[in-house]
Design an enzyme around this catalytic site. Structure first.
Site, mmCIF file in Angstrom:
data_model
loop_
_atom_site.group_PDB
_atom_site.id
_atom_site.type_symbol
_atom_site.label_atom_id
_atom_site.label_comp_id
_atom_site.label_asym_id
_atom_site.label_seq_id
_atom_site.Cartn_x
_atom_site.Cartn_y
_atom_site.Cartn_z
ATOM 1 N N THR A 14 -1.155 -9.252 3.094
ATOM 2 C CA THR A 14 -2.160 -10.273 3.408
ATOM 3 C C THR A 14 -3.599 -9.745 3.348
ATOM 4 O O THR A 14 -4.524 -10.523 3.134
ATOM 5 C CB THR A 14 -1.918 -10.858 4.817
ATOM 6 O OG1 THR A 14 -1.905 -9.797 5.773
ATOM 7 C CG2 THR A 14 -0.604 -11.614 4.864
ATOM 8 N N ASP A 15 -3.795 -8.435 3.514
ATOM 9 C CA ASP A 15 -5.154 -7.891 3.582
ATOM 10 C C ASP A 15 -6.026 -8.345 2.424
ATOM 11 O O ASP A 15 -7.157 -8.763 2.610
ATOM 12 C CB ASP A 15 -5.110 -6.351 3.579
ATOM 13 C CG ASP A 15 -5.114 -5.776 4.987
ATOM 14 O OD1 ASP A 15 -4.466 -6.382 5.851
ATOM 15 O OD2 ASP A 15 -5.761 -4.729 5.208
ATOM 16 N N THR A 68 3.551 -6.572 4.060
ATOM 17 C CA THR A 68 4.361 -6.717 5.264
ATOM 18 C C THR A 68 5.581 -7.594 5.051
ATOM 19 O O THR A 68 6.606 -7.424 5.688
ATOM 20 C CB THR A 68 3.491 -7.316 6.388
ATOM 21 O OG1 THR A 68 2.346 -6.504 6.532
ATOM 22 C CG2 THR A 68 4.237 -7.345 7.697
ATOM 23 N N LYS A 78 -8.734 -14.737 4.522
ATOM 24 C CA LYS A 78 -8.056 -14.281 5.731
ATOM 25 C C LYS A 78 -9.103 -14.244 6.836
ATOM 26 O O LYS A 78 -10.021 -13.434 6.793
ATOM 27 C CB LYS A 78 -7.436 -12.894 5.506
ATOM 28 C CG LYS A 78 -6.604 -12.408 6.687
ATOM 29 C CD LYS A 78 -5.876 -11.093 6.388
ATOM 30 C CE LYS A 78 -5.012 -10.693 7.580
ATOM 31 N NZ LYS A 78 -4.272 -9.443 7.333
#
EC number: 6.3.5.-
Lengths: 445, 445
Positions: free
Chosen positions: B179-180, B103, B258
């Protein structure tokens, strides 16, 4: 009576005619400790276990004790027989305590030194006479297993016992349960028991009851307080809120998770606020969330589960071989994925999932972040997975989605009906509105 | 230049001779907004995107704008050519920015409306001229994939690029990453790159860079600050610390997760404190933990992974069929269990695990609680699992244990050697001492 206090400790007690349950005072150095003598399961024969006023148990070595005084004889015994008297007079209980095992009712196994479930709920009540001041309780040992050995057929038995307890006129039910899988059982009960007449309160302990620093007394006390005073008809988990024993929190059963392996305050509400807090000393329940399911007229029981469901924790590098084996060579009927972020797996698996959903296997998506909601419309991968028939499951915890799927699979055969139930908010397992304060974090400002 | 501003918006800009990168002021009602005009990828042709002084991007509808003023021409362009000048003069970069996608470097896909990785790091640098004030940076687009599609062969490529960047004289490396699966990649790099010459800083964004409220600018700025000023030679994750953009936190790569699907402050250190905080406005790094690995002379690269490892998330009712299939019918070499509580599964599986470890399959235990440590000596079930050859993995996160196992399996064949590496603290993945403040929770006192 003193059979648990051997050798030197035993002799001292015998000479003073002190029995378990007596209120005593011990002087050791500058310290005066007053409390009720508890049975000791410690291997160390030179230790007394005393229950203090604040609910804590402490172990005191007999070395250097300068004085032991008997203050009051056998107060719990007296109350116990009083309680039995009440029972004999035919008075019905208000709160049923169903014991399933776990640390809250465990003791140390002598051979191995490990902790094993053993004490009956009755024994706990014996050492917690305060419980009878809150409500007339009746205890039942349903089974005595460590909660890691819990399985769907036990969920059914617990659900049946709860139904029976309400049918017999109890207004609340407390379930003593190991903490390992307590949240799974809470979900199973929430889907199996509807239009509840009163609160169903699961409670456990992170330290076994014979140990100094056990939290079982306080937890059980606050669970009975919740079962007595709660205005809701929901399945909840009642556990310690902090590490200093000031209060307990009541979590919605389908929105709670054990988030720490050993802390007393291990349980946290995830994607939801706790329903209430319990000031156990004041025996008071303070509601934190006003949107709860109210008590209904008659509890309905519909407890069946089909465990042909698998929980897949997605990770990069997941070998196709593992997933294909599960999806094609087993009797699987449903898959819950704990995906990454907003609900993803590698796009490499899209076609495999498409084939599976075409074959009638339900595939639901949750997030391994645990906090937050899945949203499969934001990224390309999410859209591909949606197109392959994967169902997004909002903010449901992976574990809750799995238990729900086991329940749904036992009730529906048709994939569309399964899907429709899975995305319906049956008992509060989906929280449509998240607020900023739902995510715990530290401040390093 | 204004090709992204179509129709009405385009006409307005053309008439005023305003280009992307210009500092402009817009008057709308009582509001005066001053900022740099950004390229817009919005489908809505009637929206300007402006980068404010505080690092935020906002979208402004052209409706009811009463005035648009050009303040300064093209400041980023000027700085960009200045930077190119520096490059041409042969000055070497200090910080290498390696872009892998995600992203932080993404834009909206016109066909579907979903977000796709696309912008190059250079484009980001173009709109973040402040970066060049911190350090001489050089950007490289290694690949452009969404991080859910990350896999071990990409980890290897990233590790090789980092090694090359240090060999070329850079003192720090920033990796732009989705970020996943950022935490998985951080672990993979931590095990593959040792005796690091400088910090390796992974950074991502929870909102894509063309969106109003994107955090990519701030995150990239603070990642470069970390890469420039950090005293450590460790792989870290640099992400937002709160939802109000005051500072960022630097987490140890093998101790981060996360924890929220969508919040800007989604990343949390688990079982460890963050290493540092970054005051991005002041371009200052404040160390929070003094026990870090210091910079070494020469970075060593040893990146290989064997993904014949499976992560099993244990749950009550787990069908034996699934587990047996994986353990006996696949090419599996190792299993990481995310067990319940202190590290348990149902004792029903003990004999299956015994057989597997006898067959040379490594089985390691972590806790699905995530926070806290496993301790398999407390309960009977834990002892039975230990006896069956299951290896307790301390306070390692399940995901970290899995990535470590993939790395270890690629280096050792012998089960005892695998076991010995798995319980060794190679790069800080085990925290031997937990303090009370490591567990985040709410207060309802």
């Amino acid at each position: 009576m003193q059979e648990n206090y051997k050798a030197k400790a035993y002799d001292i007690l015998k000479n003073l005619n002190i029995e378990e349950g007596d209120l005593i005072e011990i002087k050791k150095g500058d310290l005066r400790i007053r409390g009720i003598l508890l049975p000791s399961y410690s291997k160390d024969e030179r230790i007394f276990v005393i229950k203090l006023d604040n609910g804590y148990n402490i172990g005191i070595s007999i070395d250097n004790i300068s004085e032991i005084k008997l203050i009051t004889k056998n107060s719990s015994k007296a109350q116990e027989s009083e309680r039995k008297e009440v029972s004999r007079n035919g008075a019905k209980s208000e709160i049923k305590i169903i014991s399933t095992g776990g640390t809250i009712v465990s003791k140390v196994e002598y051979e191995t030194g490990a902790v094993r479930p053993a004490l009956t709920t009755e024994e706990i009540v014996q050492f917690l006479p305060e419980i009878n001041e809150i409500a007339k309780v009746d205890a039942e040992v349903l089974f005595s297993i460590l909660s890691e050995n819990m399985k769907p057929e036990y969920w059914v038995k617990i659900a049946e016992s709860v139904k029976k307890a309400f049918d017999e006129g109890n207004t609340g039910v407390v379930i003593a349960h190991g903490t390992d899988t307590m949240a799974y059982t809470a979900s199973a009960l929430a889907f199996s028991l509807r239009s509840l007449q009163g609160p169903v309160v699961l409670v456990g302990s992170q330290r076994s009851s014979d140990r100094p620093s056990s939290d079982s007394a306080i937890n059980l006390l606050s669970a009975v307080t919740t079962a007595k005073y709660a205005p809701f008809g929901e399945v909840v988990v009642n556990m310690h809120a902090d590490s200093s024993d000031t209060y307990a929190l009541v979590h919605r059963g389908v929105k709670v998770r054990k988030m720490h392996s050993s802390r007393r305050d291990a349980f946290q509400s995830v994607n939801d606020k706790p329903l209430a807090k319990v000031l156990w000393k004041e025996r008071k329940l303070v509601m934190l969330d006003k949107s709860y399911m109210s008590k209904k007229g008659e509890t309905t029981l519909d407890a069946k589960f089909d465990n042909r469901a698998f929980l897949l924790y997605y990770y990069p590098g997941l070998d196709r071989d593992f997933l294909e084996h599960i999806l094609t060579n087993t009797k699987i009927r449903g898959l819950i994925i704990a995906g990454t972020g907003l609900g993803h797996t590698s796009s490499d698996y899209v076609e495999l999932f498409r084939k599976a959903t075409k074959d009638g296997i339900f595939i639901g998506m949750t997030t391994q972040c645990l906090f937050g909601r899945v949203n499969m419309n934001v990224y390309t991968t999410g859209r591909q997975l949606l197109d392959a028939g994967v169902t997004p499951l909002e903010d449901m915890l992976p574990e809750v989605a799995l238990v729900k799927l086991m329940w749904v699979l036992a009730h529906e055969q048709d994939l569309e009906k399964i899907r429709s139930l899975m995305i319906s908010n049956l008992v509060g397992e989906i929280n449509p509105r998240h607020t900023l304060d739902l995510f715990p974090r530290w401040s390093y400002e």
